[in-house]
Scaffold this active site. Structure first.
Site, short mmCIF file in Angstrom:
data_model
loop_
_atom_site.label_atom_id
_atom_site.label_comp_id
_atom_site.label_asym_id
_atom_site.label_seq_id
_atom_site.Cartn_x
_atom_site.Cartn_y
_atom_site.Cartn_z
N ASP A 1 1.85 3.95 2.89
CA ASP A 1 0.77 4.82 2.42
C ASP A 1 1.35 5.95 1.57
O ASP A 1 1.34 5.85 0.36
CB ASP A 1 -0.07 5.37 3.58
CG ASP A 1 -1.51 5.66 3.17
OD1 ASP A 1 -1.91 5.25 2.07
OD2 ASP A 1 -2.23 6.30 3.96
N GLU B 1 -10.60 3.48 8.00
CA GLU B 1 -9.52 4.41 8.31
C GLU B 1 -10.15 5.62 9.01
O GLU B 1 -9.95 5.84 10.20
CB GLU B 1 -8.82 4.84 7.01
CG GLU B 1 -7.71 5.85 7.20
CD GLU B 1 -7.20 6.41 5.86
OE1 GLU B 1 -7.89 6.30 4.84
OE2 GLU B 1 -6.08 6.97 5.87
N HIS C 1 0.85 -1.21 0.00
CA HIS C 1 0.00 0.00 0.00
C HIS C 1 0.88 1.25 0.00
O HIS C 1 1.35 1.70 1.04
CB HIS C 1 -0.91 -0.04 1.24
CG HIS C 1 -1.97 1.01 1.26
ND1 HIS C 1 -3.28 0.74 1.62
CD2 HIS C 1 -1.94 2.33 0.99
CE1 HIS C 1 -3.99 1.85 1.56
NE2 HIS C 1 -3.20 2.84 1.19
O1 LIG Z 1 -4.83 7.07 3.34
C1 LIG Z 1 -5.52 7.42 2.40
N1 LIG Z 1 -6.87 7.31 2.48
C2 LIG Z 1 -7.69 7.65 1.47
N2 LIG Z 1 -7.25 8.15 0.33
C3 LIG Z 1 -5.93 8.33 0.20
C4 LIG Z 1 -5.03 7.98 1.20
N3 LIG Z 1 -3.79 8.27 0.77
C5 LIG Z 1 -3.91 8.79 -0.46
N4 LIG Z 1 -5.21 8.83 -0.81
C6 LIG Z 1 -5.78 9.35 -2.04
C7 LIG Z 1 -5.12 10.65 -2.49
C8 LIG Z 1 -4.50 10.31 -3.79
O2 LIG Z 1 -4.57 11.40 -4.70
C9 LIG Z 1 -5.31 9.13 -4.27
C10 LIG Z 1 -4.68 8.26 -5.33
O3 LIG Z 1 -3.40 7.83 -5.01
O4 LIG Z 1 -5.56 8.41 -3.08
ZN LIG Z 2 -3.86 4.82 1.13
#
Ligand SMILES: O=c1[nH]cnc2c1ncn2[C@H]1C[C@H](O)[C@@H](CO)O1
Ligand SMILES: [Zn+2]
Length: 356
Positions: A294, A209, A18
């Site tokens: 992440d 989350e 991830h």
């Molecule tokens: O941790 C996350 N939770 C939800 N969405 C996320 C997280 N980290 C990044 N994103 C979103 C922002 C990015 O623009 C998108 C695609 O990688 O995914």
């Molecule tokens: Zn993510």
């Protein structure tokens, strides 16, 4: 037991499931690409820019954390920039000792300068191939698989799911949905998930989350997710004395992998600190736990750093780090025989030496 040093963890093989492409750019690259297109940035040198991302993402809210991506996505709107960012991503992960990585991004966010979805995917895939070749030449082989993400607030998931399947034999190994979780349940994209199941394709869902058990339940029981992106709120279904509720029991019994991202969770407020992160409990209860970055830029982190933080907080040694690594490799979206080859030929021999 003394914590394992970061410099030793860098040398050990690691698997990462991830990691967001648009959350892992080098600050210096953002500066160069922004200069080319005249995109204004909040800081003018790499160090200050890296610090700005880490501070801005440290808000305690997923929505505010996600606002920082405006600056990375803005500089990823041409084939050249996408190729460069993907290539550097592969090189950076390989330099950190990652031997297998699944990297995700949302193609629909890279269409502001008239690229097609196919051009976006092809530029990124070519960048990963180039980065992989260069890393191998440097003696740091890495295999990278791509996950295509659809944004959960938008309405392009079916299209992105079809795009994923179209590129399944050309570097794309899975699908995901991401973005603000509250108000955008996984079932909003049920058609896409049902399509992917009919195609025998793999997908993970960001769930549990910023929102709790209903999101996880929908992801697993309505949408059929193979893995959970984060899934950290599953602890809401575990009582103080470790008794599992029905959903937590199901996730553990079915060995559904949890893509846990400790530093990211502390920044968005999903966990109070690394030491208090539910990963300790989930490990003790033998869930299929994996550790992930992440967004390396927003968290100022790497796979080795996440593992070093966990080693320090929970006293984890090489045995636990091997367990996490094999869990991740078992849960990867590449074919079983290829996963097994990496486990048996790369991971186990290296950890056997480290375990002494
Ligand atoms: O941790 C996350 N939770 C939800 N969405 C996320 C997280 N980290 C990044 N994103 C979103 C922002 C990015 O623009 C998108 C695609 O990688 O995914
Ligand atoms: Zn993510």
């Amino acid at each position: 037991m003394a914590a394992i040093a970061h410099s030793d963890i860098v040398k050990a093989p690691k698997a990462l499931l991830h990691d967001h492409l648009d959350g892992g750019l080098r600050p210096a690259t953002i500066l160069e690409l922004a200069e080319e297109i005249g995109h204004p940035l909040p800081a003018g040198d790499p160090e200050a820019l890296g610090a700005w991302f880490a501070a801005a993402a440290d808000s305690g809210s997923l929505e505010r954390y996600l606002e920082t991506f405006a600056h990375t996505v803005a500089v990823m709107q041409t084939e050249e920039s996408l190729h460069r960012v993907a290539k550097e991503c592969a090189l950076d992960l390989a330099a950190d000792g990652v031997v297998y990585a699944e990297v995700r991004y949302a193609p629909e966010q890279h269409l502001e300068r008239d690229l097609t979805l196919d051009q976006v995917v092809e530029a990124v895939n070519a960048g990963f191939v180039a980065g992989g070749q260069e890393a191998a030449a440097l003696g740091r082989p890495i295999r990278v698989g791509v996950l295509l993400t659809a944004m959960r607030h938008a309405a392009r998931s079916q299209e992105i799911a079809e795009l994923s399947v179209r590129y399944r034999d050309a570097g794309v190994v899975g699908f995901d949905i991401a973005g603000a979780e509250a108000g955008f349940p996984p079932t909003r994209h049920l058609d896409a998930f049902e399509y992917l199941q009919r195609e025998n394709f793999h997908f993970t869902i960001h769930a549990g989350e910023a929102f709790g058990l209903p999101s996880i339940w929908q992801a697993i029981q309505w949408c059929g997710a193979d893995r959970l992106g984060h899934g950290v709120r599953l602890v809401d279904d575990i009582s103080g004395d470790g008794v599992l509720g029905r959903l937590a029991a199901y996730v553990r019994d079915k060995r559904i992998p949890l893509e846990l991202c400790p530093s990211s969770n502390v920044q968005t407020g999903a966990a109070a600190s690394i030491a208090e992160h539910p990963i300790g409990l989930l490990h003790d209860l033998r869930f299929r736990v994996t550790v992930n970055t992440d967004n390396r830029l927003m968290s100022g982190t790497s796979m080795s750093r996440e593992m070093a933080l966990l080693s320090e907080a929970f006293g984890w040694g090489w045995a636990e780090l091997q367990w996490l690594t094999i869990n991740a490799m078992k849960s990867a979206f590449i074919p079983y025989d290829e996963r097994l080859a990496i486990i048996n030929e790369v991971i186990k021999p290296a950890y056997a030496k480290l375990l002494g």
